[in-house]
Design an enzyme around this catalytic site. Structure first.
Site, PDB file in Angstrom:
ATOM      1  N   ASP A  32       0.751  -1.449   0.135  1.00 34.98           N
ATOM      2  CA  ASP A  32      -0.067   0.515   0.339  1.00 34.98           C
ATOM      3  C   ASP A  32       0.970   1.647  -0.347  1.00 34.98           C
ATOM      4  OD1 ASP A  32      -2.236  -2.101   0.453  1.00 34.98           O
ATOM      5  OD2 ASP A  32      -2.229  -1.792   2.300  1.00 34.98           O
ATOM      6  N   GLU A 241     -11.095  -0.572  -3.293  1.00 31.56           N
ATOM      7  CA  GLU A 241     -10.662  -0.080  -2.249  1.00 31.56           C
ATOM      8  C   GLU A 241      -9.391   1.086  -2.734  1.00 31.56           C
ATOM      9  OE1 GLU A 241      -8.967  -3.426  -0.632  1.00 31.56           O
ATOM     10  OE2 GLU A 241      -8.173  -3.992  -2.434  1.00 31.56           O
TER      11      GLU A 241
HETATM   12  O1  FUB Z   1      -3.161  -3.944   4.109  1.00 31.75           O
HETATM   13  C1  FUB Z   1      -4.503  -3.731   3.720  1.00 31.75           C
HETATM   14  C2  FUB Z   1      -5.215  -3.463   2.714  1.00 31.75           C
HETATM   15  O2  FUB Z   1      -5.320  -4.580   1.578  1.00 31.75           O
HETATM   16  C3  FUB Z   1      -6.022  -2.285   2.622  1.00 31.75           C
HETATM   17  O3  FUB Z   1      -6.354  -1.549   2.901  1.00 31.75           O
HETATM   18  C4  FUB Z   1      -6.060  -2.171   1.057  1.00 31.75           C
HETATM   19  O4  FUB Z   1      -6.262  -1.239  -0.249  1.00 31.75           O
HETATM   20  C5  FUB Z   1      -5.533  -3.512   0.743  1.00 31.75           C
HETATM   21  O5  FUB Z   1      -4.002  -3.406  -0.170  1.00 31.75           O
END
Ligand code: FUB
Length: 338
Positions: A32, A241
């Site tokens: 991320d 997301e």
């Molecule tokens: O790293 C945890 C979660 O996985 C993140 O918040 C999402 O975007 C995905 O990458």
């Protein structure tokens, strides 16, 4: 989320030592990556993946991260420095578990680290921590940002100095529990499907002190080519997301992950609040379940920071990477096949 003008403050990209698309570091697992140019260097604010021994599930319980390490490098291809622990979950008074994807911003001589973590009731909220140095250490505010929820904060500062936070994520990110603006702990674990409008990311303007929402939380509406909101069944294009906002030639580009279809895609609009019209795919699937990105101008090029699972082969032990992002003459983004 720097604008193209700010890109000129980055150091010259003259020392390409490492081929692009290799893991940036291997001493710890990272994911991320939110990258920024601060003080003439590239700073990366990633999640710090660990082996927590929790079985894998669609709610992401196995992503049980406990701290953040901030990384920096002088130029793309240069040596990466790990600045050690910048914020530990034990120093966030309201935190329960799962320190997920952060972002950072700079204003008024202060660096701000924005982070999602579940509170003690197991509800994701977004917190803010401050430091005088881009590498931290950061001190967390005593409570989450009022009105914040879900995950994946990304903060964009426009050319007029106004800052906005984009956030939200489906499934483990709990966005589907916030339909109608209130938290529903009994909502299904997954989003609605079918011929209904897709659930959208959220955004809010930040106050001048960067610690609160300045006004209501709004939906980041994404339209199709006919000007209609994308449908929940449109899994190849709808938001899942990992939103990010950047500006290029006066247009606002909202990019995000489609989650279960494993793409990074983008939509463009004329205002930071949208609406945005879907444009296309930025990156085809990587090794791993999905990726999470940031887009940054450095010197006279644009780069995309992202992650895959090259080092471990496990979806919860990821490694960050960077590669150049090219544009067509009309401003459209060329699809990257990682
Ligand atoms: O790293 C945890 C979660 O996985 C993140 O918040 C999402 O975007 C995905 O990458």
């Amino acid at each position: 989320q720097e604008t193209a003008t700010e890109a000129s403050t980055a150091q010259a990209d003259t020392t390409a030592k490492k081929p692009l698309s290799e893991p940036l570091i291997s001493n710890i697992y990272t994911a991320d990556p939110s990258a920024h140019v601060f003080e003439g260097k590239i700073y990366i604010y990633p999640s710090h993946d660990i082996e927590a021994g929790i079985p894998e599930n669609d709610k992401g319980d196995h992503f049980a991260m406990r701290d953040y390490h901030i990384l920096s490098l002088d130029s793309i291809g240069g040596k990466v420095t790990d600045h050690g622990v910048a914020l530990d979950i034990k120093n966030i008074p309201w935190a329960g578990r799962q320190l997920w994807a952060p972002d950072a911003a700079f204003k008024n001589g202060t660096y701000y680290l924005y982070f999602p973590v579940k509170d003690k009731q197991d509800v994701f909220r977004i917190g803010v921590a401050t430091s005088k140095s881009p590498a931290g250490p950061f001190k967390a505010e005593p409570a989450p940002i009022a009105g914040s929820f879900s995950i994946d904060p990304a903060v964009f500062t426009d050319t007029d100095g106004s800052s906005y936070m984009y956030f939200g994520g489906l499934w483990g990110g709990q966005l589907q529990r916030w339909q109608g603006g209130k938290y529903n702990p009994n909502a299904p674990e997954k989003e609605p499907n079918g011929n209904v409008p897709a659930l959208n990311a959220r955004m809010a303007k930040l106050t001048a002190d960067m610690k609160k929402f300045d006004g209501p939380v709004k939906e980041v509406v994404i339209l199709d080519e006919a000007g209609k909101p994308l449908l929940a069944s449109d899994n190849n294009r709808r938001f899942f997301e990992g939103g990010w906002l950047h500006k290029y030639n006066s247009k606002y580009y909202f990019s995000y992950s489609t989650g279960d279809t494993h793409l990074l895609v983008y939509a463009t609009g004329d205002s930071p609040a949208g609406p945005f019209t879907y444009q296309g795919v930025i990156m085809k699937p990587v090794q791993g379940w999905t990726t999470h990105h940031s887009i940054v101008p450095i010197k006279d090029k644009w780069y995309i920071f992202y992650h895959d699972t090259q080092l471990s082969g496990k979806t919860w032990l990821r490694n960050i990477k960077v590669t150049e992002m090219k544009r067509r003459a009309d401003g459209g983004i060329e699809t990257i096949v990682p």
